[in-house]
Design an enzyme around this catalytic site. Structure first.
Site, mmCIF file in Angstrom:
data_model
loop_
_atom_site.group_PDB
_atom_site.id
_atom_site.type_symbol
_atom_site.label_atom_id
_atom_site.label_comp_id
_atom_site.label_asym_id
_atom_site.label_seq_id
_atom_site.Cartn_x
_atom_site.Cartn_y
_atom_site.Cartn_z
ATOM 1 N N ARG A 26 -55.474 -39.723 -6.304
ATOM 2 C CA ARG A 26 -55.000 -39.209 -7.596
ATOM 3 C C ARG A 26 -55.755 -37.938 -7.971
ATOM 4 O O ARG A 26 -55.161 -36.988 -8.488
ATOM 5 C CB ARG A 26 -55.134 -40.291 -8.678
ATOM 6 N N LYS A 64 -54.404 -35.901 -14.280
ATOM 7 C CA LYS A 64 -55.538 -36.352 -15.103
ATOM 8 C C LYS A 64 -56.441 -35.136 -15.300
ATOM 9 O O LYS A 64 -57.423 -34.938 -14.583
ATOM 10 C CB LYS A 64 -56.256 -37.509 -14.394
ATOM 11 N N GLU A 79 -47.273 -44.695 -23.140
ATOM 12 C CA GLU A 79 -48.520 -45.405 -22.809
ATOM 13 C C GLU A 79 -49.457 -45.290 -24.004
ATOM 14 O O GLU A 79 -49.108 -44.663 -25.012
ATOM 15 C CB GLU A 79 -49.156 -44.795 -21.564
#
Ligand code: PMP
Length: 307
Positions: free
Chosen positions: A71, A170, A203
């Site tokens: 990620r 992220k 989320e």
């Protein structure tokens, strides 16, 4: 000087010594926590130009390290940032730091900044991305929330539109989430639900969300504009192994309000029940059986030595 044996130091003093001697790794070099510094010209600071990961260690090993590194590399690729270290070397640095800091069950923050540059957005004017590893002790949500469940509210701040800044990245720019978090805190809640630009459930500010309805487990799909949570992935696998049906499909607030159970997932939070959303009681108003099962299975998995 020889370190006295652990047994001869009162527990609180031992803890203090551990905390005082924490090291931080910057580009593979270790610094005392208070001396770990980077340039004020670093674009990570000036513009939030960089990427990060938050990981958990159990028994001195990072849980799902490969998934976190994948990620991180994908986040970096998405922002045209080349990480100047080999994946396996970085993995070794992380585990070495855990050992140096004497951390078994803890939290690791991995940060890669664009590096120092000129006062201007141009990333071509930066050099030397900074690779920072912090390995510290974890402060989980208070235990009472795991036992009795969280209360959350829906923030009016929507999750970033994927075409503006993909929530899959992220990045060091977490203001979108921070603004929603502040709304939650103003409403007396430590987590807040975020919707996407279509009004669908996305989320929470630092956690993914799930509901349980008629025994089935449902969570928003990645194209709702969410982070591809590694705890989310793990919980989906655990639920399927348990024989539960898991759907990834779009939800609205209605689905949350009328669910039998609701819970959040995240590396720091693990699995945590939600019992109230926007003042509506969810299900029976206490952590439900499926949530409890998945919490137990997740704990067993992470404490079993599996990485
Ligand atoms: N969503 C957001 C916005 C997050 O920041 C995080 C991580 N804190 C999560 C979900 C959960 O992801 P993971 O399970 O990989 O920690």
């Amino acid at each position: 000087m020889k370190m006295p044996l652990r047994a001869s130091i009162p527990h609180s003093e031992f803890q203090l010594r551990i905390r005082m001697s924490l090291k931080v790794s910057i580009n593979g070099e270790l610094f005392d926590k208070d001396d770990a510094k980077i340039s004020v010209y670093d674009h990570g600071l000036l513009y939030g130009d960089g990427v990060f990961e938050g990981m958990r260690s159990y028994g001195g090993r990072i849980f799902r390290l490969e998934e976190h590194l994948t990620r991180l590399w994908n986040s970096a690729k998405a922002i045209w940032l080349e990480i100047p270290i080999a994946r396996d070397v970085l993995g070794r640095h992380i585990h070495d730091l855990l050992k140096t800091n004497g951390i078994q069950d803890g939290y690791v923050r991995l940060v890669v900044t664009r590096g120092a540059g000129t006062l201007g957005l141009d990333p071509n004017r930066t050099s030397n991305p900074q690779i920072i590893i912090i390995a510290d002790h974890i402060s989980l949500y208070p235990q009472e929330y795991y036992e009795n469940g969280l209360e959350i509210i829906t923030a009016s701040t929507i999750r970033n539109h994927s075409a503006a800044l993909s929530p899959r990245i992220k990045s060091l720019n977490y203001l979108n989430n921070i603004l929603a978090k502040i709304e939650g805190l103003h409403g007396g809640c430590i987590e807040a639900l975020m919707l996407n630009h279509k009004g669908e459930v996305a989320e929470c500010t630092g956690d993914n969300i799930f509901i349980v309805r008629a025994g089935d487990v449902i969570t928003p799909p990645l194209d709702a504009g969410i982070l591809d949570g590694i705890t989310r992935q793990t919980v989906i696998i655990l639920a399927r192994e348990e024989g539960l049906t898991v759907y990834e499909h779009a939800m609205t607030k209605y689905d949350i309000y009328t669910a039998d159970e609701c819970f959040l997932t995240g590396s720091a939070a693990e699995v945590i029940p939600v019992v109230k959303v926007d003042d509506r009681v969810i299900g029976a108003g206490k952590p439900g059986p499926v949530t409890k099962d998945l919490t137990r299975l997740f704990r067993e998995l992470t404490r079993s030595g599996v990485v």
